[in-house]
Design a protein around this motif. Structure first.
Motif, PDB file in Angstrom:
ATOM      1  N   GLU A 149       0.826  -1.205   0.000  1.00 29.29           N
ATOM      2  CA  GLU A 149       0.000   0.000   0.000  1.00 29.29           C
ATOM      3  C   GLU A 149       0.859   1.253   0.000  1.00 29.29           C
ATOM      4  N   GLU A 150       1.955   1.216   0.743  1.00 24.07           N
ATOM      5  CA  GLU A 150       2.847   2.372   0.768  1.00 24.07           C
ATOM      6  C   GLU A 150       3.500   2.599  -0.591  1.00 24.07           C
ATOM      7  N   GLN A 151       3.868   1.518  -1.267  1.00 26.96           N
ATOM      8  CA  GLN A 151       4.444   1.645  -2.602  1.00 26.96           C
ATOM      9  C   GLN A 151       3.424   2.196  -3.601  1.00 26.96           C
ATOM     10  N   GLU A 152       2.171   1.762  -3.469  1.00 27.26           N
ATOM     11  CA  GLU A 152       1.135   2.282  -4.353  1.00 27.26           C
ATOM     12  C   GLU A 152       0.913   3.769  -4.111  1.00 27.26           C
ATOM     13  N   LYS A 153       0.957   4.179  -2.857  1.00 20.21           N
ATOM     14  CA  LYS A 153       0.802   5.602  -2.557  1.00 20.21           C
ATOM     15  C   LYS A 153       1.958   6.406  -3.136  1.00 20.21           C
ATOM     16  N   MET A 154       3.159   5.861  -3.039  1.00 20.83           N
ATOM     17  CA  MET A 154       4.314   6.554  -3.589  1.00 20.83           C
ATOM     18  C   MET A 154       4.203   6.694  -5.107  1.00 20.83           C
ATOM     19  N   LYS A 155       3.682   5.668  -5.763  1.00 18.87           N
ATOM     20  CA  LYS A 155       3.503   5.744  -7.206  1.00 18.87           C
ATOM     21  C   LYS A 155       2.472   6.806  -7.574  1.00 18.87           C
ATOM     22  N   LEU A 156       1.372   6.824  -6.823  1.00 21.54           N
ATOM     23  CA  LEU A 156       0.314   7.773  -7.146  1.00 21.54           C
ATOM     24  C   LEU A 156       0.732   9.202  -6.834  1.00 21.54           C
ATOM     25  N   ARG A 157       1.530   9.384  -5.776  1.00 24.13           N
ATOM     26  CA  ARG A 157       1.951  10.728  -5.380  1.00 24.13           C
ATOM     27  C   ARG A 157       3.245  11.154  -6.044  1.00 24.13           C
ATOM     28  N   HIS A 158       3.725  10.374  -7.007  1.00 22.92           N
ATOM     29  CA  HIS A 158       4.973  10.724  -7.685  1.00 22.92           C
ATOM     30  C   HIS A 158       4.756  11.991  -8.517  1.00 22.92           C
ATOM     31  N   PRO A 159       5.681  12.922  -8.498  1.00 24.06           N
ATOM     32  CA  PRO A 159       5.479  14.191  -9.224  1.00 24.06           C
ATOM     33  C   PRO A 159       5.430  14.039 -10.738  1.00 24.06           C
ATOM     34  N   ALA A 160       5.853  12.895 -11.264  1.00 21.55           N
ATOM     35  CA  ALA A 160       5.855  12.719 -12.716  1.00 21.55           C
ATOM     36  C   ALA A 160       4.536  12.182 -13.253  1.00 21.55           C
ATOM     37  N   THR A 161       3.588  11.834 -12.375  1.00 16.66           N
ATOM     38  CA  THR A 161       2.307  11.294 -12.824  1.00 16.66           C
ATOM     39  C   THR A 161       1.242  12.383 -12.817  1.00 16.66           C
ATOM     40  N   GLY A 163      -3.243  13.064 -13.192  1.00 20.30           N
ATOM     41  CA  GLY A 163      -4.559  12.444 -13.114  1.00 20.30           C
ATOM     42  C   GLY A 163      -5.435  13.185 -12.124  1.00 20.30           C
ATOM     43  N   PRO A 164      -6.517  12.568 -11.667  1.00 15.96           N
ATOM     44  CA  PRO A 164      -7.419  13.217 -10.713  1.00 15.96           C
ATOM     45  C   PRO A 164      -6.705  13.595  -9.423  1.00 15.96           C
ATOM     46  N   LYS A 165      -7.141  14.700  -8.834  1.00 16.41           N
ATOM     47  CA  LYS A 165      -6.506  15.204  -7.617  1.00 16.41           C
ATOM     48  C   LYS A 165      -6.587  14.211  -6.467  1.00 16.41           C
ATOM     49  N   TYR A 167      -5.869  11.170  -6.521  1.00 12.05           N
ATOM     50  CA  TYR A 167      -4.802  10.182  -6.579  1.00 12.05           C
ATOM     51  C   TYR A 167      -3.446  10.766  -6.973  1.00 12.05           C
ATOM     52  N   HIS A 168      -3.407  11.941  -7.575  1.00 11.84           N
ATOM     53  CA  HIS A 168      -2.171  12.479  -8.097  1.00 11.84           C
ATOM     54  C   HIS A 168      -1.952  13.907  -7.601  1.00 11.84           C
ATOM     55  N   LEU A 169      -0.716  14.347  -7.713  1.00  7.87           N
ATOM     56  CA  LEU A 169      -0.383  15.705  -7.297  1.00  7.87           C
ATOM     57  C   LEU A 169      -0.931  16.745  -8.270  1.00  7.87           C
ATOM     58  N   ARG A 170      -0.936  16.405  -9.558  1.00  8.58           N
ATOM     59  CA  ARG A 170      -1.371  17.359 -10.580  1.00  8.58           C
ATOM     60  C   ARG A 170      -2.359  16.680 -11.528  1.00  8.58           C
ATOM     61  N   GLU A 171      -3.295  17.483 -12.002  1.00  9.62           N
ATOM     62  CA  GLU A 171      -4.268  16.954 -12.951  1.00  9.62           C
ATOM     63  C   GLU A 171      -3.768  17.052 -14.385  1.00  9.62           C
ATOM     64  N   CYS A 172      -2.916  18.017 -14.661  1.00  6.74           N
ATOM     65  CA  CYS A 172      -2.489  18.249 -16.033  1.00  6.74           C
ATOM     66  C   CYS A 172      -1.032  18.671 -16.053  1.00  6.74           C
ATOM     67  N   MET A 173      -0.392  18.421 -17.173  1.00  6.61           N
ATOM     68  CA  MET A 173       1.004  18.811 -17.366  1.00  6.61           C
ATOM     69  C   MET A 173       1.179  20.320 -17.311  1.00  6.61           C
ATOM     70  N   CYS A 174       0.137  21.058 -17.661  1.00 16.40           N
ATOM     71  CA  CYS A 174       0.252  22.507 -17.738  1.00 16.40           C
ATOM     72  C   CYS A 174       0.400  23.151 -16.359  1.00 16.40           C
TER      73      CYS A 174
END
Length: 211
Positions: A149-161, A163-165, A167-174
């Motif tokens: 679960e911790e690894q999945e959280k790290m993947k979702l919170r990675h700054p390079a990903t 998607g929806p807020k 699960y992710h830090l940013r919704e768009c590349m812009c």
């Protein structure tokens, strides 16, 4: 306490920086030097709460602790309620924990699952550490599950990903500084639009055919 309070005030008065900041700085300064109060105030610190290692499965919804405030049979249950319950509540905020005192001849813990099933745990003459290890074994998540679960959280919170807020830090590349903004908000230069490029290709093709 009065001496400590007066000493804090004298420190603020003697400090030119705090004196210029005003009464807010004085209050903050006094709060930083005031000692923690109550029985074992370390239990309310974030460092102590985060040291708990019991993370229940998502099926656990309610936990009731029944013990007596006297007698040797409930000694471990009392320590469990005093020292370990804060950590369990911090690690499992979705679980409702209810305490019942002096309502049973022998201490026990009961869990209510989302399926309607009830799990009864006898904690008579058990130490608080034994109780923690037992409930962790039967209803807690394993170390492997927690690591996954911790690894999945790290993947979702990675700054390079992206998607929806949720699960992710940013919704768009812009949203990254230096990137091209979304065309829906800021129009792109015409040289970068598909229509302009298509028109340029058509013009180049028509000129080539004319030649």
């Amino acid at each position: 306490a009065r001496l400590l309070w007066s000493w804090a005030g004298s420190c603020v008065v003697s400090c030119p920086v705090l004196r210029r900041l005003g009464p807010v700085a004085r209050v903050l300064h006094r709060l930083t030097i005031m000692p923690m109060k109550g029985r074992f105030p370390i239990r309310r610190t974030l460092q102590y709460l985060s040291q708990g290692d019991v993370v229940f499965k998502t099926s656990v919804k309610v936990m009731t602790v029944n013990y007596n405030t006297f007698g040797e049979l409930s000694e471990g249950a009392r320590k469990f309620a005093f020292f370990n319950i804060p950590q369990i509540q911090y690690k499992n905020p979705w679980v409702q924990i209810v305490m019942f005192k002096n309502m049973t001849p022998s201490p026990f813990i009961k869990f209510y699952l989302d399926s309607g099933e009830q799990v009864l745990v006898d904690v008579e003459e058990k130490t608080n550490k034994e109780i923690v290890q037992h409930i962790k074994k039967i209803l807690g998540k394993s170390e492997e599950t927690l690591q996954k679960e911790e690894q999945e959280k790290m993947k979702l919170r990675h700054p390079a990903t992206f998607g929806p807020k949720k699960y992710h830090l940013r919704e768009c590349m812009c949203e990254i500084k230096g990137q091209i903004p979304c065309p829906g908000r800021v129009p792109l230069p015409k040289e970068m639009t598909g229509k302009y490029k298509a028109a340029m290709k058509e013009n180049a093709a028509s000129e080539a055919s004319a030649i």
